[in-house]
Each structure stands twice: as C-alpha cells, then as structure tokens.
Design a protein around this motif. Structure first.
Motif, PDB file in Angstrom:
ATOM      1  N   ALA A 251       0.806  -1.221   0.000  1.00  0.00           N
ATOM      2  CA  ALA A 251       0.000   0.000   0.000  1.00  0.00           C
ATOM      3  C   ALA A 251       0.841   1.275   0.000  1.00  0.00           C
ATOM      4  CB  ALA A 251      -0.933   0.010   1.207  1.00  0.00           C
ATOM      5  N   GLY A 252       2.129   1.175   0.309  1.00  0.00           N
ATOM      6  CA  GLY A 252       2.975   2.362   0.357  1.00  0.00           C
ATOM      7  C   GLY A 252       3.496   2.824  -0.987  1.00  0.00           C
ATOM      8  N   SER A 253       2.968   2.264  -2.080  1.00  0.00           N
ATOM      9  CA  SER A 253       3.487   2.571  -3.415  1.00  0.00           C
ATOM     10  C   SER A 253       3.231   4.004  -3.855  1.00  0.00           C
ATOM     11  CB  SER A 253       2.870   1.608  -4.436  1.00  0.00           C
ATOM     12  OG  SER A 253       1.457   1.630  -4.350  1.00  0.00           O
ATOM     13  N   PHE A 254       2.295   4.710  -3.213  1.00  0.00           N
ATOM     14  CA  PHE A 254       1.960   6.086  -3.596  1.00  0.00           C
ATOM     15  C   PHE A 254       2.654   7.120  -2.699  1.00  0.00           C
ATOM     16  CE2 PHE A 254      -1.409   3.738  -5.587  1.00  0.00           C
ATOM     17  CZ  PHE A 254      -1.869   4.502  -6.640  1.00  0.00           C
ATOM     18  N   GLN A 255       3.570   6.714  -1.853  1.00  0.00           N
ATOM     19  CA  GLN A 255       4.077   7.621  -0.829  1.00  0.00           C
ATOM     20  C   GLN A 255       4.847   8.818  -1.378  1.00  0.00           C
ATOM     21  OE1 GLN A 255       6.550   5.290   1.721  1.00  0.00           O
ATOM     22  NE2 GLN A 255       7.910   4.580   0.094  1.00  0.00           N
ATOM     23  N   GLU A 256       5.376   8.725  -2.602  1.00  0.00           N
ATOM     24  CA  GLU A 256       6.127   9.837  -3.185  1.00  0.00           C
ATOM     25  C   GLU A 256       5.256  10.758  -4.044  1.00  0.00           C
ATOM     26  OE1 GLU A 256       9.196  10.358  -2.311  1.00  0.00           O
ATOM     27  OE2 GLU A 256       9.266   8.498  -1.139  1.00  0.00           O
ATOM     28  N   VAL A 257       3.963  10.436  -4.175  1.00  0.00           N
ATOM     29  CA  VAL A 257       3.076  11.187  -5.069  1.00  0.00           C
ATOM     30  C   VAL A 257       2.533  12.440  -4.384  1.00  0.00           C
ATOM     31  CG1 VAL A 257       0.895  11.115  -6.340  1.00  0.00           C
ATOM     32  CG2 VAL A 257       2.423   9.138  -6.355  1.00  0.00           C
ATOM     33  N   GLU A 258       2.490  13.544  -5.120  1.00  0.00           N
ATOM     34  CA  GLU A 258       1.854  14.779  -4.630  1.00  0.00           C
ATOM     35  C   GLU A 258       0.472  14.881  -5.268  1.00  0.00           C
ATOM     36  OE1 GLU A 258       4.122  18.312  -5.031  1.00  0.00           O
ATOM     37  OE2 GLU A 258       5.963  17.442  -4.191  1.00  0.00           O
ATOM     38  N   PHE A 259      -0.560  14.713  -4.456  1.00  0.00           N
ATOM     39  CA  PHE A 259      -1.926  14.745  -4.954  1.00  0.00           C
ATOM     40  C   PHE A 259      -2.436  16.185  -5.057  1.00  0.00           C
ATOM     41  CE2 PHE A 259      -1.511  10.530  -3.061  1.00  0.00           C
ATOM     42  CZ  PHE A 259      -2.031   9.720  -4.073  1.00  0.00           C
ATOM     43  N   GLY A 260      -3.475  16.362  -5.867  1.00  0.00           N
ATOM     44  CA  GLY A 260      -4.086  17.670  -6.013  1.00  0.00           C
ATOM     45  C   GLY A 260      -4.986  18.004  -4.831  1.00  0.00           C
ATOM     46  N   PRO A 261      -5.532  19.233  -4.811  1.00  0.00           N
ATOM     47  CA  PRO A 261      -6.414  19.655  -3.709  1.00  0.00           C
ATOM     48  C   PRO A 261      -7.757  18.939  -3.765  1.00  0.00           C
ATOM     49  CG  PRO A 261      -6.378  21.319  -5.426  1.00  0.00           C
ATOM     50  CD  PRO A 261      -5.345  20.298  -5.822  1.00  0.00           C
ATOM     51  N   SER A 262      -8.438  18.897  -2.630  1.00  0.00           N
ATOM     52  CA  SER A 262      -9.765  18.281  -2.563  1.00  0.00           C
ATOM     53  C   SER A 262     -10.713  19.198  -1.806  1.00  0.00           C
ATOM     54  CB  SER A 262      -9.691  16.910  -1.884  1.00  0.00           C
ATOM     55  OG  SER A 262      -9.133  17.014  -0.596  1.00  0.00           O
ATOM     56  N   GLU A 263     -12.001  18.957  -1.971  1.00  0.00           N
ATOM     57  CA  GLU A 263     -13.050  19.792  -1.382  1.00  0.00           C
ATOM     58  C   GLU A 263     -13.637  19.095  -0.162  1.00  0.00           C
ATOM     59  OE1 GLU A 263     -17.031  22.191  -2.970  1.00  0.00           O
ATOM     60  OE2 GLU A 263     -16.037  20.681  -4.206  1.00  0.00           O
ATOM     61  N   PRO A 264     -13.866  19.794   0.948  1.00  0.00           N
ATOM     62  CA  PRO A 264     -14.472  19.174   2.137  1.00  0.00           C
ATOM     63  C   PRO A 264     -15.858  18.605   1.837  1.00  0.00           C
ATOM     64  CG  PRO A 264     -13.530  21.310   2.679  1.00  0.00           C
ATOM     65  CD  PRO A 264     -13.500  21.203   1.184  1.00  0.00           C
ATOM     66  N   ILE A 265     -16.201  17.516   2.508  1.00  0.00           N
ATOM     67  CA  ILE A 265     -17.491  16.858   2.293  1.00  0.00           C
ATOM     68  C   ILE A 265     -18.653  17.825   2.537  1.00  0.00           C
ATOM     69  CG2 ILE A 265     -19.071  15.101   3.194  1.00  0.00           C
ATOM     70  CD1 ILE A 265     -16.938  13.948   1.416  1.00  0.00           C
ATOM     71  N   GLY A 266     -18.554  18.610   3.609  1.00  0.00           N
ATOM     72  CA  GLY A 266     -19.627  19.554   3.932  1.00  0.00           C
ATOM     73  C   GLY A 266     -19.877  20.534   2.805  1.00  0.00           C
ATOM     74  N   SER A 267     -18.814  21.024   2.180  1.00  0.00           N
ATOM     75  CA  SER A 267     -18.937  21.975   1.075  1.00  0.00           C
ATOM     76  C   SER A 267     -19.592  21.325  -0.138  1.00  0.00           C
ATOM     77  CB  SER A 267     -17.548  22.505   0.699  1.00  0.00           C
ATOM     78  OG  SER A 267     -17.625  23.362  -0.419  1.00  0.00           O
ATOM     79  N   ILE A 268     -19.221  20.078  -0.421  1.00  0.00           N
ATOM     80  CA  ILE A 268     -19.809  19.359  -1.565  1.00  0.00           C
ATOM     81  C   ILE A 268     -21.317  19.169  -1.337  1.00  0.00           C
ATOM     82  CG2 ILE A 268     -19.826  17.204  -2.844  1.00  0.00           C
ATOM     83  CD1 ILE A 268     -16.854  16.919  -2.193  1.00  0.00           C
ATOM     84  N   LYS A 269     -21.685  18.715  -0.138  1.00  0.00           N
ATOM     85  CA  LYS A 269     -23.097  18.475   0.150  1.00  0.00           C
ATOM     86  C   LYS A 269     -23.905  19.762   0.029  1.00  0.00           C
ATOM     87  CE  LYS A 269     -22.599  14.463   3.237  1.00  0.00           C
ATOM     88  NZ  LYS A 269     -22.799  13.938   4.604  1.00  0.00           N
ATOM     89  N   GLU A 270     -23.343  20.845   0.508  1.00  0.00           N
ATOM     90  CA  GLU A 270     -24.045  22.134   0.440  1.00  0.00           C
ATOM     91  C   GLU A 270     -24.234  22.563  -1.012  1.00  0.00           C
ATOM     92  OE1 GLU A 270     -26.001  25.505   1.615  1.00  0.00           O
ATOM     93  OE2 GLU A 270     -25.406  23.777   2.851  1.00  0.00           O
ATOM     94  N   ARG A 271     -23.214  22.370  -1.823  1.00  0.00           N
ATOM     95  CA  ARG A 271     -23.277  22.781  -3.227  1.00  0.00           C
ATOM     96  C   ARG A 271     -24.217  21.935  -4.043  1.00  0.00           C
ATOM     97  NH1 ARG A 271     -19.897  21.157  -7.121  1.00  0.00           N
ATOM     98  NH2 ARG A 271     -18.243  20.516  -5.688  1.00  0.00           N
ATOM     99  N   LEU A 272     -24.353  20.664  -3.690  1.00  0.00           N
ATOM    100  CA  LEU A 272     -25.176  19.763  -4.471  1.00  0.00           C
ATOM    101  C   LEU A 272     -26.644  19.732  -4.054  1.00  0.00           C
ATOM    102  CD1 LEU A 272     -22.789  16.707  -4.921  1.00  0.00           C
ATOM    103  CD2 LEU A 272     -23.154  18.636  -6.441  1.00  0.00           C
ATOM    104  N   LYS A 273     -27.001  20.549  -3.065  1.00  0.00           N
ATOM    105  CA  LYS A 273     -28.405  20.583  -2.630  1.00  0.00           C
ATOM    106  C   LYS A 273     -29.319  21.055  -3.739  1.00  0.00           C
ATOM    107  CE  LYS A 273     -27.779  21.267   2.364  1.00  0.00           C
ATOM    108  NZ  LYS A 273     -28.007  22.187   3.486  1.00  0.00           N
TER     109      LYS A 273
END
Length: 273
Positions: A251-273
């Motif tokens: 499972a440690g195969s991704f340890q050197e990867v820099e991932f992009g930003p993500s949106e908080p769950i609360g913000s997504i739920k609010e936007r999708l109402k």
C-alpha cells in the motif's frame, strides 16, 4: 427391488455428474492463482491456507482473501474478462460475481485491476451530453458562491454528480467507491485513505459520504480520497512514477506522489443541494 436400486444408482450418477460440471464451470468462471507467498482463503467461516505456487483454486461470491508477506496472486473473474493482481498484506472480498456485474472490496493493501471495456452505445453518448450540460450549470453555481472566477485545477472538481450507471465492475474500500466501465488501474488503501492511479481508460472515484459526486480519472492520472474530503483533483504523473506505482509491492506505493487539492465533504453536500 433391483429396479429401484438401479434407478437410485442412475440418479446418483446423474447428480454427481451435474455437480462435477457445475464445479468445473465455477472454476473456469472465477479462480485464484498463487505466484508466490501464502494466501488465506476464507469461505463460510472456514479458513484454508494456500502455499503451493502455480495452483489454481475456484472462487465464489463472498469469499475473502488475505495475502501474506512477499505474496503475489492473480484473480481471474468472468472467464478472465477481468483480472485482479493482489500484493502483500492485502485483505480482499468478492461481494458479487454475477454475469452482469462484478463487485469487490479492497479493505486494505494494494491491487492492480484490468477490466474489459463495455461496448459503446448511443445511450452512453446521451448520458455524456447530459453530463456536460450538468457540469456547466454546476460551474456557474459554484463560481457565483465563491464570488469570482475559479482558478487553476479547482475547475477540475466541477465534475457532474450524475454520471452513467452502466458500470460492469465496482470496487469499494473503507474510504472510497470506484466505478469502472473498462480500464486498467491501481488502487492502494490503508486506514482512512484510498489512492488511485489510472493506467488506461477511465475510472470514477467517489467518497462514500457523497457517492453521487464522482471524479473521472483517466490514463496517467492520480487521485485520492481521505476521510472528511471528496476526491482530489486528478494530477498527471510521469511515466517513471506510473511504472513505479504499478510495480511496487504494498500500500505504500503512492508515498512519493503529490496529490491535487480536494473539497471538504460539507462543502460538496451544500453545493449539491
């Protein structure tokens, strides 16, 4: 009396023959092959330790598979239409092995998947067109809420929440849901985080908290889901990074990867109402 005995023997032979044919069919349909290490196969509350490399074993729905140290196995599903390579210290479950769909769970560890693509149809094209329209509406809504233009990769988070449900293969982890129509990809999961690399085609990534909000990840892109956040913005990796992730054991195969930003769950739920 002799006649009754002969009939009984004939029925017994017929039953055994049908049972044998069914067992062979199951073996062809879904199977496990061990290459190295050890595997624990758990079925109906009973465990079986597999150590003999090169042997093939039948698989059934609800089977659970736990791999040991320095272990590699391959699962062949739907007459080898779909293959799953499992690495060391993985815990895997076969939820549904029906003709229409394969549903599996990677509870911990790393797997490389290869899923046969579905044929394209006019119905799929209509869904894609509708998705594009939904995306435009969502982008306008979020832009208005943020009070200005969206910057950089944040626009990639605006993926439609209504995508095609025609998926032949589904993967779930503790922290993510993946939908596949046909592609090759790598998944590694541990604790509250799931990492994804697409090698070809497209696979969607979502959080169990907002399962309808899916981010498409295409070839040579990575994304991840952590508890409390939606899928991160897909980021393209180099050929060297891609190959390193695909070949790594664990499972440690991704340890050197820099991932992009993500949106908080609360913000997504609010936007999708």
């Amino acid at each position: 009396m002799i006649l009754v005995k002969n009939i009984f023997q004939s029925l017994l032979i017929l039953f055994l023959g049908l049972f044998f044919l069914e067992t062979v069919a199951i073996g062809v349909e879904n199977s496990l092959e061990l290459y190295s290490g050890t595997v624990k196969l758990i079925r109906d509350g009973k465990s079986r330790i597999i150590k003999k490399a090169g042997e093939t074993y039948n698989l059934m729905a609800n089977d659970r598979i736990q791999t040991g140290n320095k272990t590699q196995i391959t699962l062949y599903l739907k007459n080898r239409d779909n293959t799953v390579k499992l690495f060391s210290h993985s815990f895997f479950k076969l939820d549904d092995l029906s003709e229409e769909e394969n549903s599996v769970a990677l509870l911990t560890g790393k797997s490389n998947f290869s899923v046969k693509p579905l044929p394209e149809s006019s119905g799929d094209e209509k869904v894609v067109n509708q998705n594009n329209e939904n995306k435009k509406v969502t982008e306008k809504t979020l832009t208005a809420k943020l009070g200005g233009k969206l910057k950089g990769n944040l626009t990639k988070l605006l993926r439609t929440k209504k995508r095609s449900k025609k998926k032949r293969f589904n993967v779930r982890t503790v922290s993510a849901i993946l939908g596949v129509r046909g592609t090759e990809f790598v998944v590694a999961t541990s604790g509250d985080s799931t990492n994804l690399l697409a090698l070809s085609g497209e696979v969607t990534l979502a959080s169990p908290d907002v399962p309808d909000y899916e981010i498409p990840v295409v070839a040579n892109e990575v994304s991840h889901v952590r508890e409390g956040s939606g899928p991160s913005v897909p980021v393209t990796v180099s050929v060297e990074e891609r190959d390193s992730i695909a070949k790594a054991d664990g499972a440690g195969s991704f340890q050197e990867v820099e991932f992009g930003p993500s949106e908080p769950i609360g913000s997504i739920k609010e936007r999708l109402k």
